[in-house]
Scaffold this motif. Sequence first.
Motif, short mmCIF file in Angstrom:
data_model
loop_
_atom_site.label_atom_id
_atom_site.label_comp_id
_atom_site.label_asym_id
_atom_site.label_seq_id
_atom_site.Cartn_x
_atom_site.Cartn_y
_atom_site.Cartn_z
N ARG A 1 -5.69 7.46 5.85
CA ARG A 1 -5.91 6.75 4.58
C ARG A 1 -4.67 5.94 4.18
O ARG A 1 -3.55 6.43 4.25
CB ARG A 1 -6.25 7.73 3.48
CG ARG A 1 -6.20 7.15 2.07
CD ARG A 1 -6.67 8.12 1.02
NE ARG A 1 -8.11 8.37 1.15
CZ ARG A 1 -8.82 9.08 0.28
NH1 ARG A 1 -8.23 9.64 -0.76
NH2 ARG A 1 -10.11 9.25 0.47
N TYR A 2 -4.93 4.71 3.75
CA TYR A 2 -3.92 3.88 3.09
C TYR A 2 -4.38 3.69 1.64
O TYR A 2 -5.31 2.94 1.36
CB TYR A 2 -3.80 2.52 3.77
CG TYR A 2 -3.16 2.55 5.15
CD1 TYR A 2 -1.81 2.29 5.31
CD2 TYR A 2 -3.92 2.85 6.28
CE1 TYR A 2 -1.22 2.31 6.57
CE2 TYR A 2 -3.34 2.89 7.53
CZ TYR A 2 -1.99 2.61 7.67
OH TYR A 2 -1.42 2.64 8.92
N GLY A 3 -3.73 4.41 0.71
CA GLY A 3 -4.08 4.30 -0.70
C GLY A 3 -3.38 3.13 -1.37
O GLY A 3 -2.36 2.61 -0.89
N PRO B 1 0.54 5.69 5.16
CA PRO B 1 -0.67 6.34 5.66
C PRO B 1 -0.56 7.86 5.56
O PRO B 1 0.52 8.43 5.72
CB PRO B 1 -0.71 5.89 7.13
CG PRO B 1 0.72 5.60 7.48
CD PRO B 1 1.33 5.05 6.22
N GLU C 1 -10.00 11.31 8.29
CA GLU C 1 -9.58 9.92 8.40
C GLU C 1 -8.09 9.75 8.11
O GLU C 1 -7.44 10.65 7.56
CB GLU C 1 -10.40 9.06 7.43
CG GLU C 1 -10.34 9.55 6.00
CD GLU C 1 -11.55 9.15 5.16
OE1 GLU C 1 -12.54 8.63 5.72
OE2 GLU C 1 -11.51 9.37 3.94
N SER D 1 0.86 -1.18 0.00
CA SER D 1 0.00 0.00 0.00
C SER D 1 0.89 1.23 0.00
O SER D 1 2.10 1.15 0.18
CB SER D 1 -0.93 0.02 1.23
OG SER D 1 -0.21 0.37 2.39
N LYS E 1 -5.81 12.62 6.48
CA LYS E 1 -6.72 13.30 5.56
C LYS E 1 -7.70 14.14 6.37
O LYS E 1 -8.64 13.64 6.97
CB LYS E 1 -7.45 12.27 4.71
CG LYS E 1 -8.34 12.86 3.64
CD LYS E 1 -8.89 11.75 2.74
CE LYS E 1 -9.83 12.32 1.69
NZ LYS E 1 -11.13 12.70 2.26
N ASN F 1 -18.28 -0.22 4.41
CA ASN F 1 -18.26 0.87 5.38
C ASN F 1 -18.97 0.44 6.66
O ASN F 1 -19.96 -0.29 6.62
CB ASN F 1 -18.93 2.10 4.80
CG ASN F 1 -18.37 2.48 3.43
OD1 ASN F 1 -17.16 2.41 3.22
ND2 ASN F 1 -19.24 2.88 2.51
N ARG G 1 -14.63 14.16 4.92
CA ARG G 1 -14.39 13.07 5.85
C ARG G 1 -13.02 13.30 6.48
O ARG G 1 -12.12 13.86 5.86
CB ARG G 1 -14.44 11.72 5.14
CG ARG G 1 -15.82 11.39 4.60
CD ARG G 1 -15.90 9.95 4.08
NE ARG G 1 -17.23 9.71 3.56
CZ ARG G 1 -17.60 9.91 2.30
NH1 ARG G 1 -16.70 10.37 1.43
NH2 ARG G 1 -18.82 9.67 1.91
N ILE H 1 -8.71 1.46 -1.40
CA ILE H 1 -8.33 2.45 -0.39
C ILE H 1 -8.95 2.04 0.93
O ILE H 1 -10.14 1.72 1.01
CB ILE H 1 -8.82 3.85 -0.79
CG1 ILE H 1 -8.19 4.28 -2.12
CG2 ILE H 1 -8.49 4.86 0.30
CD1 ILE H 1 -8.78 5.56 -2.69
N ASN I 1 -9.64 3.45 4.72
CA ASN I 1 -9.67 4.62 5.59
C ASN I 1 -10.28 4.24 6.94
O ASN I 1 -11.23 3.46 6.99
CB ASN I 1 -10.56 5.72 5.00
CG ASN I 1 -10.15 6.15 3.60
OD1 ASN I 1 -9.13 6.79 3.42
ND2 ASN I 1 -10.95 5.80 2.61
#
Length: 359
Positions: free
Chosen positions: A68-70, A31, A66, A28, A34, A107, A64, A151, A153
């Motif tokens: 994030r791990y893209g 992190p 959060e 990934s 965001k 989610n 949002r 992704i 989050n």
Amino acid sequence: LIESAATNTSTRSNDFVRANGGRIFTSSQDPIEKFLTLTTNVATSPDGTTNAHKITADVITNNRHEIRYGNATVVTNETNVISIFAKKGTGADYLQFFISGFDGSYNANFNLETGTIGATQNVTSPKMEYFGNGWYRCSVHFKTTTDVVGIVNFGLTPNNDFNKWTPGGTEHIFVYGLQTESTTDDSIVFPTSYIPTSGTAVTRAADLFTGGGGLFNDVEGVLFVEIASLVNTQDGTKEITINDSTANNRFSIRYSTVTNSISYLIQVGGVNIAGRSYVSSDVKVFSKVALKYKSGDIALWVDGVERNTDTDTFTVSGLSQIDFKRDDGSSNIFEGKVRQLMYFNELLSDTELEQLTTL
């Protein structure tokens, strides 16, 4: 708790600082924060040290908030489980998982005030487990067959929905201990015990137990356990046995590949002498189970009721140990939760067995 081998693929499980380069699953991006501010090591975590982090929503309109791990990458057809510990702070009751890609969106909201699971989308069997001092371990799982990149989050929200929101600047929660796991076993949809990592993925070996030499009566006795399975349907037999260090002579309480089945097997000289099963409503819920054995007088008791009997005869010698597996080897290793285990080197009456096994 006795568990199978597991790997935490979150390479920095309690480090969400982008510059330190933590990754999840097969790979990934690092992190990123965001629309929130991460303040590290400000609260006491479930392990008793000051290594839990505060995440505070930035005052950014209609977004949002959060971590994030893209470009998170998983393996097709594997079940992927994501878990993190979270504790309520101020102004935002919910931890939120917001996961996209991976053939869909997954989610879930977890209410850190009430300890209940809130709204979900495309998520089955989310889990929320209390660890004391306000901490909950929250988890979701998903499986993908086509789109293996997505992704992941996790963040905070005051609302039990998945809409963007505008914070006032003080809303925050506390987080600790991210774990990402993948398995080819579709029945494993909950996280295993937390495995800390600090730079690479870490694998925990399967738990093993053996012992009890010199206690056993070859003629008669009772093996009692209070157990709960980790899954409803096993990927193979899981046993707790009295044996002579071999698989040829063993008295066994078992989970099998039959859904919600609790069974027993008596094998002497490599021959199956007796064995029956009882199907419970849910083997993930604790049951009290007793196997009474004597030649011509065999019974399985579960939760206060005699469920099965056998009148088969046998002669055995050399019983020497209890194993949470088939024998001295590594087959049929038990995987589950154990509250208690007792062995009686004489028969118990039906009244005593009823009292012993009643929940």
